[in-house]
Every structure is written in structure tokens, then in C-alpha cells.
Design a protein around this motif. Structure first.
Motif, PDB file in Angstrom:
ATOM      1  N   VAL A   1      26.605   4.355  40.316  1.00 26.88           N
ATOM      2  CA  VAL A   1      27.757   5.045  39.757  1.00 26.88           C
ATOM      3  C   VAL A   1      28.561   4.066  38.905  1.00 26.88           C
ATOM      4  O   VAL A   1      28.598   2.866  39.164  1.00 26.88           O
ATOM      5  CB  VAL A   1      28.641   5.617  40.906  1.00 26.88           C
ATOM      6  CG1 VAL A   1      29.138   4.511  41.815  1.00 26.88           C
ATOM      7  CG2 VAL A   1      29.775   6.458  40.363  1.00 26.88           C
ATOM      8  N   CYS A   2      29.207   4.590  37.873  1.00 28.91           N
ATOM      9  CA  CYS A   2      30.116   3.769  37.079  1.00 28.91           C
ATOM     10  C   CYS A   2      31.411   3.550  37.856  1.00 28.91           C
ATOM     11  O   CYS A   2      31.800   4.362  38.700  1.00 28.91           O
ATOM     12  CB  CYS A   2      30.443   4.462  35.760  1.00 28.91           C
ATOM     13  SG  CYS A   2      29.059   4.544  34.598  1.00 28.91           S
ATOM     14  N   ALA A   3      32.077   2.442  37.555  1.00 30.33           N
ATOM     15  CA  ALA A   3      33.395   2.209  38.135  1.00 30.33           C
ATOM     16  C   ALA A   3      34.341   3.335  37.719  1.00 30.33           C
ATOM     17  O   ALA A   3      34.159   3.953  36.665  1.00 30.33           O
ATOM     18  CB  ALA A   3      33.940   0.868  37.666  1.00 30.33           C
ATOM     19  N   PRO A   4      35.345   3.643  38.532  1.00 31.30           N
ATOM     20  CA  PRO A   4      36.306   4.683  38.147  1.00 31.30           C
ATOM     21  C   PRO A   4      36.897   4.405  36.762  1.00 31.30           C
ATOM     22  O   PRO A   4      37.233   3.269  36.437  1.00 31.30           O
ATOM     23  CB  PRO A   4      37.380   4.577  39.247  1.00 31.30           C
ATOM     24  CG  PRO A   4      36.639   4.031  40.434  1.00 31.30           C
ATOM     25  CD  PRO A   4      35.629   3.074  39.863  1.00 31.30           C
ATOM     26  N   GLU A   5      36.993   5.440  35.965  1.00 30.88           N
ATOM     27  CA  GLU A   5      37.491   5.395  34.587  1.00 30.88           C
ATOM     28  C   GLU A   5      36.494   4.809  33.587  1.00 30.88           C
ATOM     29  O   GLU A   5      36.688   4.922  32.376  1.00 30.88           O
ATOM     30  CB  GLU A   5      38.820   4.625  34.489  1.00 30.88           C
ATOM     31  CG  GLU A   5      39.919   5.135  35.396  1.00 30.88           C
ATOM     32  CD  GLU A   5      40.287   6.590  35.104  1.00 30.88           C
ATOM     33  OE1 GLU A   5      40.210   6.982  33.923  1.00 30.88           O
ATOM     34  OE2 GLU A   5      40.648   7.310  36.046  1.00 30.88           O
TER      35      GLU A   5
ATOM     36  N   VAL B   1      37.889   7.443  43.006  1.00 31.90           N
ATOM     37  CA  VAL B   1      37.642   6.670  44.221  1.00 31.90           C
ATOM     38  C   VAL B   1      37.526   7.547  45.467  1.00 31.90           C
ATOM     39  O   VAL B   1      36.573   7.396  46.247  1.00 31.90           O
ATOM     40  CB  VAL B   1      38.725   5.594  44.413  1.00 31.90           C
ATOM     41  CG1 VAL B   1      38.572   4.913  45.778  1.00 31.90           C
ATOM     42  CG2 VAL B   1      38.636   4.548  43.306  1.00 31.90           C
ATOM     43  N   PRO B   2      38.436   8.482  45.723  1.00 29.70           N
ATOM     44  CA  PRO B   2      38.305   9.300  46.941  1.00 29.70           C
ATOM     45  C   PRO B   2      36.988  10.070  47.008  1.00 29.70           C
ATOM     46  O   PRO B   2      36.364  10.163  48.071  1.00 29.70           O
ATOM     47  CB  PRO B   2      39.504  10.251  46.857  1.00 29.70           C
ATOM     48  CG  PRO B   2      40.500   9.540  46.010  1.00 29.70           C
ATOM     49  CD  PRO B   2      39.687   8.811  44.993  1.00 29.70           C
TER      50      PRO B   2
ATOM     51  N   SER C   1      37.028  -4.540  30.829  1.00 30.63           N
ATOM     52  CA  SER C   1      37.858  -5.321  31.753  1.00 30.63           C
ATOM     53  C   SER C   1      39.069  -4.538  32.256  1.00 30.63           C
ATOM     54  O   SER C   1      39.539  -4.760  33.384  1.00 30.63           O
ATOM     55  CB  SER C   1      38.325  -6.613  31.078  1.00 30.63           C
ATOM     56  OG  SER C   1      37.224  -7.440  30.762  1.00 30.63           O
ATOM     57  N   ASP C   2      39.588  -3.616  31.449  1.00 32.28           N
ATOM     58  CA  ASP C   2      40.750  -2.826  31.869  1.00 32.28           C
ATOM     59  C   ASP C   2      40.456  -1.971  33.091  1.00 32.28           C
ATOM     60  O   ASP C   2      41.389  -1.480  33.747  1.00 32.28           O
ATOM     61  CB  ASP C   2      41.206  -1.919  30.723  1.00 32.28           C
ATOM     62  CG  ASP C   2      41.854  -2.691  29.580  1.00 32.28           C
ATOM     63  OD1 ASP C   2      42.171  -3.881  29.784  1.00 32.28           O
ATOM     64  OD2 ASP C   2      42.026  -2.112  28.492  1.00 32.28           O
ATOM     65  N   HIS C   3      39.171  -1.775  33.409  1.00 37.29           N
ATOM     66  CA  HIS C   3      38.817  -0.923  34.540  1.00 37.29           C
ATOM     67  C   HIS C   3      38.543  -1.711  35.825  1.00 37.29           C
ATOM     68  O   HIS C   3      38.172  -1.128  36.842  1.00 37.29           O
ATOM     69  CB  HIS C   3      37.582  -0.081  34.185  1.00 37.29           C
ATOM     70  CG  HIS C   3      37.774   0.798  32.997  1.00 37.29           C
ATOM     71  ND1 HIS C   3      36.761   1.103  32.105  1.00 37.29           N
ATOM     72  CD2 HIS C   3      38.888   1.420  32.517  1.00 37.29           C
ATOM     73  CE1 HIS C   3      37.228   1.893  31.160  1.00 37.29           C
ATOM     74  NE2 HIS C   3      38.507   2.088  31.382  1.00 37.29           N
ATOM     75  N   LEU C   4      38.728  -3.021  35.767  1.00 34.63           N
ATOM     76  CA  LEU C   4      38.440  -3.845  36.949  1.00 34.63           C
ATOM     77  C   LEU C   4      39.378  -3.524  38.106  1.00 34.63           C
ATOM     78  O   LEU C   4      38.975  -3.605  39.270  1.00 34.63           O
ATOM     79  CB  LEU C   4      38.523  -5.325  36.591  1.00 34.63           C
ATOM     80  CG  LEU C   4      37.384  -5.872  35.731  1.00 34.63           C
ATOM     81  CD1 LEU C   4      37.640  -7.327  35.359  1.00 34.63           C
ATOM     82  CD2 LEU C   4      36.048  -5.748  36.463  1.00 34.63           C
ATOM     83  N   LYS C   5      40.619  -3.175  37.808  1.00 32.65           N
ATOM     84  CA  LYS C   5      41.559  -2.830  38.874  1.00 32.65           C
ATOM     85  C   LYS C   5      41.061  -1.626  39.661  1.00 32.65           C
ATOM     86  O   LYS C   5      41.100  -1.606  40.900  1.00 32.65           O
ATOM     87  CB  LYS C   5      42.946  -2.553  38.291  1.00 32.65           C
ATOM     88  CG  LYS C   5      43.994  -2.221  39.339  1.00 32.65           C
ATOM     89  CD  LYS C   5      45.362  -2.002  38.699  1.00 32.65           C
ATOM     90  CE  LYS C   5      46.409  -1.644  39.748  1.00 32.65           C
ATOM     91  NZ  LYS C   5      47.752  -1.412  39.119  1.00 32.65           N
TER      92      LYS C   5
END
Length: 294
Positions: A177-181, A211-212, A233-237
Motif C-alpha cells: 500500500v502507498c503511504a497515506p496521502e 491510517v484507520p 517527503s511531505d507525506h513522511l509524517k
């Protein structure tokens, strides 16, 4: 190492011979010793193709096949360099996809699969193509619309084929899965194909999973590992939040990370990083399958 990658139909088309002649030359002159696929079919290398083309050219000059083979085997300097004929199809496919020519792209894929082995198409055509599209997007020479179109096309085209790959019952399930966003699926798509080729039971969720929902699905499916991809990088959080929640609510699940953004922080993500090549992937996957030798 010069790997076998072309089926006999492809070789016949490339060198101007029919398959019956190629088999006859193999038996009579031992001119080639091709590899064999798992199903027992002949698989030829670039060097095999170059050798046959050289012999055919000498035959056109008036030499017999046996004399041409003798000349080929002599210790002389030949300047022929094997040509990877998949490069031309890869370039054509890139042009078709970046011009949004879906029908033409399907025709090119049909041609590739009719000429080459599945491994050849995935590793030497689709893989480099995905990398090229990603790099072009990062440099700003193509738009995210081009990337999305290419991703959708390749995902639809390859998903049916990947479902035909046998699952090794001794290998665990992996959730990709891709990271959220995160919206960039290309690298993750290629890694998913790699896993399916290796026999893993893979569930590909792609982009747009909050995430949920990701945690809920992880608890439902109980995969051995969740692989997350993050390019921006903006999606690392958001990625860090997903990692924290999975580790908290599904602690038995391994987490693997890939993508440009996470690769820039090896000190932060450590042994969760998948790496970017076949050897690195195998090394990381070995922790999931310590007795299989994957």
C-alpha cells in the motif's frame, strides 16, 4: 551473465529463420545450447540471437551453415555487440503511454508478450519503463497525469497476468500500500509484481488508504508484512503515523518501506528499508521466510 530471455518465436522473427530450422541447427551443429524455462521451453539469450544473425549473414554471403559456424568458432576478433531488442519496444511503449495512446500501448504489450518470456517483459521492459516514468515526473518533463495514466494502464494490463502466477503455499501474505496521502504507485506496483513472481500471496491496495482503514484491513487480513511506499517527503509524517498505529495494533506484523522519500532517511527507518535492487529485496524478504531460501 547473458541470461535467456527470448522464446523461439521471437528469435525466429529477429534473425529471419523459422523455428524448425533453428531446432534443426541445434541438433545437427550444436550451434546453440539454450536455457529452459520452468515449463521446459527453449529460452535464448542476446548472445544466441547475435550468433544466429552472424551465421545467417555469412550464409547470405555464400558460406554453408557448417562453414559459417566453423568461422564463428575461430579465435578472431568480432565486433558484433548483442542487441537487446526489448529496448525498442520499451521506448515505443513509453511514447504511447506519454501520448495517451491506450490502444497502441496494448498492441505493443501484445507484441512484447508474444516475443519474449514473462520475466523478460517484466524485468527488462516494464521495470525500466516504470523507473523512467518516475524519473521524468521528478524532473518535471511529464506531469502527474502522465504517471497516473501509465500506472493505471500497466496495473490493469499486468494484474490479470499476475493473478495467473501460482502462489507458493509456504510463503506468507504481504500487504502492499502507498503511504497515506501518497499517490505515486509505480515503484510499489513493480515491487508487487516481483513478490508475485516469487510466489508470495500479495494484496495490492494502491493509494488513498487513510491510517484507520489501513489498520482495520491489516488486523482483518493478518499479513506477515505490510509494505508501504512513500515518494514525497511531505507525506513522511503520515507514514510515521501509519507505522506507529500498525506496530501498536498489529505488533506481529513486519513493516517494509520503499520509495524515494524514505530512502533519504536510512538512519531513521533502519532495517525497515527494502532497498532498491533484487539482492536487497531478497535479503529483506528472507526474514519473513527463513526456511525457504527466498
Amino acid at each position: 551473465m547473458d541470461r535467456g530471455k527470448y522464446n523461439i518465436k521471437a528469435v525466429a522473427a529477429l534473425v529471419g529463420l523459422n523455428p524448425t530450422t533453428i531446432r534443426a541447427w541445434e541438433r545437427r551443429y550444436q550451434v546453440l545450447d539454450p536455457d529452459r524455462s520452468e515449463s521446459g521451453h527453449r529460452i535464448y539469450s542476446d548472445n544466441d540471437v547475435a550468433k544466429l544473425r552472424w551465421i545467417v549473414d555469412k550464409q547470405k554471403e555464400g558460406l554453408s551453415v557448417s562453414k559459417a559456424i566453423q568461422l564463428y568458432e575461430m579465435p578472431v576478433n568480432r565486433t558484433e555487440v548483442p542487441i537487446d531488442y526489448g529496448i525498442e519496444l520499451r521506448d515505443q511503449l513509453f511514447e504511447a503511454l506519454t501520448n495517451f495512446e491506450e490502444r497502441h500501448a496494448h498492441d505493443i504489450m501484445n507484441k512484447a508478450f508474444s516475443m519474449f518470456s514473462f520475466d523478460k517483459v517484466i524485468q527488462d521492459i516494464v521495470g525500466p519503463l516504470l523507473h523512467e516514468i518516475g524519473m521524468r515526473w521528478e524532473k518535471g518533463t511529464i506531469t502527474i497525469a502522465h504517471e497516473h495514466f501509465a500506472t493505471a494502464f500497466l496495473r490493469a494490463r499486468l494484474s490479470t497476468l499476475s493473478l495467473q502466477m501460482p502462489i507458493n503455499p509456504f510463503l506468507p501474505r504481504i500487504l502492499c500500500v502507498c503511504a497515506p496521502e501518497e499517490e505515486h504507485e509505480l515503484g510499489l506496483l513493480f515491487f508487487t509484481l516481483y513478490l508475485r513472481q516469487s510466489g508470495f500471496d500479495v494484496i495490492f491496495l494502491g493509494a488513498g488508504i487513510p491510517v484507520p482503514d489501513l489498520v482495520t484491513v491489516t488486523k482483518q487480513l493478518t499479513p506477515r508484512a505490510v509494505v508501504l511506499s512513500c515518494t514525497i517527503s511531505d507525506h513522511l509524517k503520515d507514514l510515521d503515523e501509519a507505522i506507529e498505529q500498525i506496530q501498536k495494533q498489529a505488533p506481529q506484523t513486519e513493516i517494509g518501506l520503499g520509495g524515494y522519500a524514505v530512502d533519504q532517511h536510512p538512519e531513521k527507518y533502519g532495517d525497515m528499508l527494502l532497498g532498491s535492487d533484487d539482492n536487497s529485496w531478497k535479503s529483506w524478504l528472507s526474514r519473513l521466510t527463513p526456511t525457504t531460501g527466498v
